[in-house]
Design a protein around this motif. Structure first.
Motif, PDB file in Angstrom:
ATOM      1  N   ASN A 300      37.204  26.028 -30.636  1.00  0.00           N
ATOM      2  CA  ASN A 300      37.095  25.273 -29.379  1.00  0.00           C
ATOM      3  C   ASN A 300      38.242  25.638 -28.443  1.00  0.00           C
ATOM      4  O   ASN A 300      39.327  26.033 -28.893  1.00  0.00           O
ATOM      5  CB  ASN A 300      37.111  23.758 -29.642  1.00  0.00           C
ATOM      6  CG  ASN A 300      38.425  23.271 -30.244  1.00  0.00           C
ATOM      7  OD1 ASN A 300      38.607  23.312 -31.450  1.00  0.00           O
ATOM      8  ND2 ASN A 300      39.335  22.809 -29.391  1.00  0.00           N
ATOM      9  N   ARG A 301      37.979  25.530 -27.162  1.00  0.00           N
ATOM     10  CA  ARG A 301      39.028  25.739 -26.168  1.00  0.00           C
ATOM     11  C   ARG A 301      39.955  24.541 -26.187  1.00  0.00           C
ATOM     12  O   ARG A 301      39.523  23.394 -26.259  1.00  0.00           O
ATOM     13  CB  ARG A 301      38.414  25.902 -24.775  1.00  0.00           C
ATOM     14  CG  ARG A 301      39.419  26.174 -23.674  1.00  0.00           C
ATOM     15  CD  ARG A 301      38.707  26.681 -22.434  1.00  0.00           C
ATOM     16  NE  ARG A 301      37.683  25.741 -21.981  1.00  0.00           N
ATOM     17  CZ  ARG A 301      37.915  24.713 -21.167  1.00  0.00           C
ATOM     18  NH1 ARG A 301      39.143  24.490 -20.699  1.00  0.00           N
ATOM     19  NH2 ARG A 301      36.947  23.923 -20.804  1.00  0.00           N
ATOM     20  N   MET A 302      41.259  24.803 -26.132  1.00  0.00           N
ATOM     21  CA  MET A 302      42.224  23.714 -26.237  1.00  0.00           C
ATOM     22  C   MET A 302      42.401  23.027 -24.896  1.00  0.00           C
ATOM     23  O   MET A 302      42.681  23.657 -23.873  1.00  0.00           O
ATOM     24  CB  MET A 302      43.574  24.242 -26.731  1.00  0.00           C
ATOM     25  CG  MET A 302      43.527  24.750 -28.164  1.00  0.00           C
ATOM     26  SD  MET A 302      45.154  25.244 -28.761  1.00  0.00           S
ATOM     27  CE  MET A 302      46.003  23.656 -28.741  1.00  0.00           C
ATOM     28  N   GLN A 303      42.205  21.727 -24.905  1.00  0.00           N
ATOM     29  CA  GLN A 303      42.449  20.892 -23.727  1.00  0.00           C
ATOM     30  C   GLN A 303      43.031  19.574 -24.241  1.00  0.00           C
ATOM     31  O   GLN A 303      42.365  18.531 -24.225  1.00  0.00           O
ATOM     32  CB  GLN A 303      41.155  20.673 -22.927  1.00  0.00           C
ATOM     33  CG  GLN A 303      39.914  20.447 -23.769  1.00  0.00           C
ATOM     34  CD  GLN A 303      38.643  20.648 -22.983  1.00  0.00           C
ATOM     35  OE1 GLN A 303      38.427  21.709 -22.369  1.00  0.00           O
ATOM     36  NE2 GLN A 303      37.791  19.620 -22.952  1.00  0.00           N
ATOM     37  N   PRO A 304      44.282  19.643 -24.726  1.00  0.00           N
ATOM     38  CA  PRO A 304      44.892  18.498 -25.403  1.00  0.00           C
ATOM     39  C   PRO A 304      45.016  17.271 -24.503  1.00  0.00           C
ATOM     40  O   PRO A 304      45.218  17.378 -23.289  1.00  0.00           O
ATOM     41  CB  PRO A 304      46.274  19.027 -25.818  1.00  0.00           C
ATOM     42  CG  PRO A 304      46.526  20.186 -24.931  1.00  0.00           C
ATOM     43  CD  PRO A 304      45.189  20.777 -24.627  1.00  0.00           C
TER      44      PRO A 304
END
Length: 361
Positions: A300-304
């Motif tokens: 998954n793309r990281m978008q914390p």
């Protein structure tokens, strides 16, 4: 004399019937040859009688030595006592040969007047008989050591397996409360944000997922087909909460569905991705589940999130440990700052522990 076969196997390590028959015959011919060489020195009938006498005393020697050996094994069963047991056994062999020779010659003197007992004259032959008897009995000891060694290795392996199984059980039992804790948090959010009817549907689907947990509870590995079914049910529940903000792309060919995987591993990775990343209409979370080089990839793309939820730090460590215990293989975790990727090795059905499969299909 251990007529019972089960006791022979217990104290001797093998069924020694034919070994005893063969050994007594060899010992009797050796005794006859060393003391009188009857078949070369006397007529056949007289030689046969002389050999019969040797056979009788050889049989007595054999069973007395065998009885001493069994007694010592009962008294000193531990491997650490082997030196003491073997030393005493050798003393027993020497004593048996000397005593039986003395008794035998005195009995024969009652029949033949010209026979007397002369130890010095018989000492060389007696030494040979002691050596032959010791070598023959050494075969018993060699077999005994081999059987005990195999048993010791088997018990050690069983102990290791028991320890590994206990560790796996602990890890499996650890992951289920982890799942329960997070689904309760999700249910709380649904109750806060959605209607009571949505909460009821969530509980219904949740009950189906717990059926999977019960059915796979005794399995260390499970088919990829069953695990994906469980993971998709979990995502279906989450989409009720997040709607179009959560997207999962499943790219798994049917040919891979019979491979084995650690139970709840895919679901735990999906759960971690949802828990630690923003999932909103402005920033939808897209997760890829695909197959590459005989490994399952969850990416998954990281978008914390700006405010991270408290983490129990169970998920990844749990999966890593179970893979290490079951197959010796390790999972791969990659975080390049943009993408978070976990690679789970797919295992062959033959690697599945205990041959148990979940029925969640």
């Amino acid at each position: 004399m251990l007529v019972n076969k089960a006791k022979r196997l217990k104290y001797l390590g093998f069924n020694d019937f034919w070994f005893t028959v063969t050994g007594i015959l060899i010992l009797s011919f050796a005794t006859d040859y060393l003391f009188s060489n009857s078949f070369s020195s006397f007529p056949f009938l007289e030689a046969l009688i002389n050999w019969g006498v040797s056979l009788f005393f050889s049989t007595c020697d054999w069973f007395i030595m065998r009885a001493i050996m069994i007694y010592l094994r009962r008294k000193y069963p531990a491997l650490k006592d082997s030196v003491q047991r073997i030393a005493l056994f050798f003393v027993g062999i020497v004593t048996t040969v000397l005593v039986m020779d003395y008794v035998g010659m005195n009995l024969l003197s009652l029949i033949y007047d010209d026979i007397g007992y002369h130890f010095i004259a018989r000492s060389r032959a007696l030494l040979s008989i002691v050596l032959i008897s010791t070598m023959t009995m050494a075969i018993y000891e060699a077999i005994y050591f081999y059987v005990r060694l195999k048993k010791s290795v088997r018990e050690e392996e069983q102990a290791k397996q028991a320890i590994v199984q206990a560790q796996l059980d602990a890890l499996r039992n650890q992951s289920q409360p982890h799942f329960f804790f997070n689904t309760l948090n999700t249910l709380r959010d649904i109750i806060d944000q959605n209607s009571r009817e949505d909460a009821k549907k969530f509980v219904d689907r949740l009950s189906e997922m717990y059926r999977y947990l019960l059915e796979s509870g005794n399995n260390n590995l499970i088919s990829l087909k069953a695990e994906l079914r469980f993971a998709k049910a979990y995502i279906h529940i989450q989409t009720e909460r997040f709607g179009e903000s959560l997207k999962v792309n499943w790219q798994i060919p049917n040919s891979a569905l019979d491979a084995m995987i650690v139970p709840m591993s895919v679901q735990l990775l999906l759960e971690n991705a949802i828990k630690h990343n923003i999932v909103s209409k402005a920033n939808p979370l897209e997760i890829y589940v695909l197959l590459k080089d005989h490994s399952l990839i969850v990416q998954n793309r990281m978008q914390p999130k700006s405010t991270q939820l408290p983490s129990t730090k169970v998920g990844l460590r749990n999966i890593e440990r179970r893979y290490a215990l079951l197959s010796g293989k390790s999972i791969e975790i990659t975080n390049d700052g943009r993408q978070f990727t976990v690679s789970l090795p797919l295992l062959d059905p033959s690697e599945q522990d205990n041959g148990n499969r979940s029925t969640y299909y």
